[in-house]
Design an enzyme around this catalytic site. Structure first.
Site, PDB file in Angstrom:
ATOM      1  CG  ASP A   1      -2.125  -0.820   1.012  1.00 51.63           C
ATOM      2  OD1 ASP A   1      -2.920  -0.932   1.928  1.00 51.63           O
ATOM      3  OD2 ASP A   1      -2.270  -1.357  -0.096  1.00 51.63           O
TER       4      ASP A   1
ATOM      5  CD  GLU B   1     -21.452 -31.571 -17.927  1.00 49.85           C
ATOM      6  OE1 GLU B   1     -21.061 -30.396 -17.812  1.00 49.85           O
ATOM      7  OE2 GLU B   1     -22.645 -31.900 -17.851  1.00 49.85           O
TER       8      GLU B   1
ATOM      9  CE  LYS C   1     -14.889 -26.417 -11.100  1.00 48.07           C
ATOM     10  NZ  LYS C   1     -14.184 -25.202 -11.476  1.00 48.07           N
TER      11      LYS C   1
HETATM   12  S1  IVH Z   1     -22.176 -26.710 -13.801  1.00 45.01           S
HETATM   13  C1  IVH Z   1     -24.948 -24.681 -10.413  1.00 45.01           C
HETATM   14  N1  IVH Z   1     -20.398 -27.649 -15.419  1.00 45.01           N
HETATM   15  O1  IVH Z   1     -17.175 -24.175 -12.361  1.00 45.01           O
HETATM   16  C2  IVH Z   1     -23.561 -24.623 -10.953  1.00 45.01           C
HETATM   17  N2  IVH Z   1     -19.817 -25.750 -14.120  1.00 45.01           N
HETATM   18  O2  IVH Z   1     -16.487 -23.945  -9.573  1.00 45.01           O
HETATM   19  C3  IVH Z   1     -23.540 -25.342 -12.228  1.00 45.01           C
HETATM   20  N3  IVH Z   1     -17.573 -24.892 -14.584  1.00 45.01           N
HETATM   21  O3  IVH Z   1     -19.309 -21.491 -11.665  1.00 45.01           O
HETATM   22  C4  IVH Z   1     -22.233 -25.310 -12.841  1.00 45.01           C
HETATM   23  N4  IVH Z   1     -17.030 -26.351 -16.105  1.00 45.01           N
HETATM   24  O4  IVH Z   1     -18.229 -21.595 -13.983  1.00 45.01           O
HETATM   25  C5  IVH Z   1     -20.677 -26.693 -14.510  1.00 45.01           C
HETATM   26  N5  IVH Z   1     -18.947 -28.588 -16.934  1.00 45.01           N
HETATM   27  C6  IVH Z   1     -19.219 -27.656 -16.043  1.00 45.01           C
HETATM   28  C7  IVH Z   1     -18.284 -26.653 -15.689  1.00 45.01           C
HETATM   29  C8  IVH Z   1     -18.621 -25.726 -14.724  1.00 45.01           C
HETATM   30  C9  IVH Z   1     -16.633 -25.278 -15.434  1.00 45.01           C
HETATM   31  C10 IVH Z   1     -17.429 -23.738 -13.657  1.00 45.01           C
HETATM   32  C11 IVH Z   1     -18.639 -22.838 -13.551  1.00 45.01           C
HETATM   33  C12 IVH Z   1     -18.932 -22.777 -12.072  1.00 45.01           C
HETATM   34  C13 IVH Z   1     -17.614 -23.173 -11.497  1.00 45.01           C
HETATM   35  C14 IVH Z   1     -17.737 -23.671 -10.087  1.00 45.01           C
END
Ligand code: IVH
Length: 688
Positions: free
Chosen positions: A55, A134, A136
């Site tokens: 800072d 799926e 991520k």
């Molecule tokens: S389903 C209700 N599917 O991961 C939440 N999210 O750490 C449903 N993400 O905010 C999310 N791949 O941005 C879903 N195949 C996938 C995903 C995925 C990446 C991200 C998404 C979520 C974050 C959570």
């Protein structure tokens, strides 16, 4: 050559002018460089949440710039960081309320927790189930709204309830169709997915970086940063973004019964869907899927940080429902993050807004997944014991995805017992010097509340933050100064800041002071959930605030609640309930809320208001009212679901008429708008 008389004077003048020009050119260059550096730091601090300059050094830079600008006022311009506080004023997106909250995912990092926290409990409840596995993707969650098959809006997840409208940038991403294929789509369809940048495009971006004056340390922050660029910035860079859809948020009449079918349907609409999703029934198959991608993720063209496991059946998903943060029907099974060993230099202690003493570990800088890290929070004083941490230890630091760095272990084999030192816990508060106490969990905390400057600073920063009241032009640094100089001793003092106070703060220019004063004076209209969030009740986050706002409907209901009522609210557990009761049973807090309501107008969730005469009407008020103060009337009408306008518009429904009305009356007559006087008004209000 010797010069005499007029010629000599001319030459001397010329030299003087040239000297001046050189000086100005020199400072112009310095100002440019300084601005670039400060804007970069602002961006990291406010947008990427990743401060990499102490800072005091930042303040020094800003002061330097301010000095030069005051010496050469013509070098000053509107965009200079001396005239703006924080990135929130640099990037001003319109806000969008999500029709259905955009939740996050719960994480697990190993087999054992996956089984214990997700798969076993589900098996017990539902016996045979299919899971949709799926990838991520490591990017930023996005909501795309299609109306009649046409893309009309793109919004970031934001805090889950409200996101930024980024339609202008979304429209430039090639992979996102502006029009859905076929005809089999509902009138309104909200597609959810992830915006990310491929590894290849990330390196292209690195080469272009100079032209956009921003540096991104990893693919995720690049995706976040690019998506939030201003409208007028380089189209080339936005085009580097990619997209995968993985779900549907809001939609009317979609007869789809499984996650797998949702993915297929999204694909049929022409939306990009990853080819790697698979339906599995057994744990061993899910684990194989995970192992395969953990081993081979480097061969993918984009970064993934784990897999997502979702119950395939939508019916079961609905039965399971969600907590305040995440669905109970899905989980992120993350890959182990990179870890690094480093040397612990020291532990410093800070006080958070709730008074808890937070130890911060300072260690030799390590680079993990492209980020330089040298600090990590130890959460509370118990963590030091739990880790058996000593100054001079070699420690293992971990950083997973966007999660804050964490010390996960001490390498005892590398400990030199004669060289390490115990971490000495403070007896007195490092901020206010009062004796610290221990709570029932043995955690050290400072009990003096807002008499402790660090607690007050922490709370005020929370209060002004984007997800709470969002007061423009007041940033964290200004709060620090206002509290440090004793100009603000409690929340309500913030609203009393005046010109004389602000000129005493050396980093503020005249224009900025005016902007701050204007922003403080402006009517503050805040949705009920954000108001609840702004109170800073421990553990009451954005989503809980949203749930509370929809349950209670009004602040009075909230203040008069009890444990039984609280236990009926979805997503509100015992811990949060007790914190809420603790808060509302403290008279000081209730008084503060009452005073705050003089400064802030709350908008209550409309859908839940019972129909009444004023519901959904556009109302304007003119003249003096005798039985009710104008601000109280406005509050009441908002509570009943009215929209209040300052002026008569074509679509105004009602004009409330007091004594000595303004020209609004004439205009209302002209437009044939319904006019009601105070007597009728009171009658209508009392009916309600
Ligand atoms: S389903 C209700 N599917 O991961 C939440 N999210 O750490 C449903 N993400 O905010 C999310 N791949 O941005 C879903 N195949 C996938 C995903 C995925 C990446 C991200 C998404 C979520 C974050 C959570």
């Amino acid at each position: 050559m010797v010069l005499y008389g007029k010629e000599k004077i001319k030459i001397v003048k010329l030299i003087k002018i040239l000297k001046k020009i050189c000086i100005v050119l020199y400072f112009q260059k310095r100002v440019k460089k300084l601005r670039k550096r400060i804007i970069n730091y602002n961006y990291k601090y406010y947008v990427l949440n990743n401060q990499d300059i102490p800072d005091y050094q930042y303040d020094k830079l800003l002061l330097k710039l301010k000095k030069i600008e005051s010496l050469f006022p013509y070098l000053r311009n509107k965009k200079s960081p001396t005239q703006i506080v924080g990135e929130k004023t640099l990037i001003n997106f319109k806000k969008i309320n999500h029709k259905i909250p955009m939740l996050s995912l719960n994480n697990v990092f190993d087999k054992k927790s996956l089984l214990k926290n997700f798969l076993y409990p589900l098996k017990i409840k539902f016996n045979k189930q299919n899971f949709c596995c799926e990838l991520k993707f490591d990017g930023i969650a996005i909501s795309l709204l299609y109306k009649n098959g046409l893309l009309i809006r793109g919004a970031t997840r934001g805090n889950g309830i409200t996101g930024d409208n980024v339609t202008h940038n979304i429209l430039k991403i090639k992979e996102i169709p502006h029009k859905l294929k076929g005809t089999n789509f509902p009138f309104l369809l909200e597609v959810r997915g992830e915006i990310f940048i491929t590894k290849k495009n990330f390196s292209v971006l690195n080469k272009l970086q100079f032209s956009i004056n921003k540096k991104f340390c990893n693919t995720r922050s690049a995706a976040v940063g690019l998506l939030r660029l201003n409208n007028n910035i380089n189209n080339k860079t936005i085009k580097l973004l990619s997209f995968f859809s993985y779900g549907i948020g809001f939609s009317k009449k979609l007869n789809i019964f499984s996650q797998n079918k949702i993915l297929q349907r999204l694909k049929s609409y022409g939306l990009p869907v990853s080819n790697y999703s698979k339906i599995y029934f057994s744990f061993s198959k899910i684990q194989n899927f995970y192992n395969y991608f953990q081993k081979n993720r480097n061969f993918l063209p984009y970064v993934i940080d784990g897999i997502v496991i979702k119950i395939d059946s939508i019916k079961i998903q609905n039965i399971l429902g969600c907590t305040a943060h995440a669905p109970k029907w899905a989980i992120a099974y993350k890959f182990p993050s990179q870890e690094k060993i480093t040397f612990l230099q020291k532990v410093i202690f800070q006080i958070g807004r709730t008074g808890i003493v937070t130890p911060i570990a300072k260690f030799n800088t390590v680079n993990i997944s492209g980020n330089n890290i040298n600090y990590a929070t130890l959460y509370n004083t118990n963590e030091i014991k739990k880790l058996n941490l000593k100054i001079g230890d070699m420690i293992i630091v971990q950083r997973c995805g966007d999660v804050i760095p964490k010390i996960i272990n001490v390498v005892i084999e590398k400990r030199f017992f004669n060289k390490v030192e115990d971490v000495i816990l403070p007896k007195k508060c490092p901020s206010c010097n009062n004796l610290l106490k221990k709570n029932k969990n043995n955690i050290l905390y400072c009990s003096v509340g807002f008499f402790c400057k660090d607690q007050l600073k922490g709370y005020l920063k929370h209060f002004i933050s984007r997800n709470a009241i969002n007061i423009n032009y007041i940033g964290d640094k200004l709060i620090d100064k206002l509290v440090e100089k004793n100009f603000v001793k409690n929340l309500l003092d913030l609203f009393k800041i005046n010109y004389t106070t602000l000129v005493k703060i050396d980093t503020l220019g005249e224009k900025l002071i005016q902007k701050i004063l204007k922003s403080l004076k402006e009517e503050k209209i805040v949705t009920f959930d954000r108001f609840l969030f702004s109170l800073g009740i421990p553990e009451v986050g954005i989503v809980s605030s949203y749930n509370l706002s929809h349950f209670f409907k009004t602040i009075d209901n909230f203040l008069n609640t009890n444990l039984i009522e609280l236990s009926n609210i979805p997503g509100i557990g015992t811990k949060i309930s007790l914190n809420i009761l603790n808060y509302i049973n403290n008279k000081n807090n209730v008084d503060t809320i009452k005073n705050l309501l003089k400064e802030i107008n709350i908008i209550y969730p409309k859908i839940l208001i019972e129909k009444n005469y004023f519901y959904g009407k556009r109302v304007t008020i003119t003249g003096k009212l005798f039985f009710i103060k104008r601000f109280e009337l406005i509050k009441k009408l908002r509570l009943l679901g009215s929209n209040i306008d300052n002026n008569i518009k074509k679509n105004t429904d009602i004009l409330i008429l007091g004594k000595k009305p303004s020209s609004k009356l004439l205009r209302a007559n002209k437009l044939n708008i319904k006019i009601i006087n105070e007597n009728v008004l009171l009658k209508l209000l009392s009916e309600k």
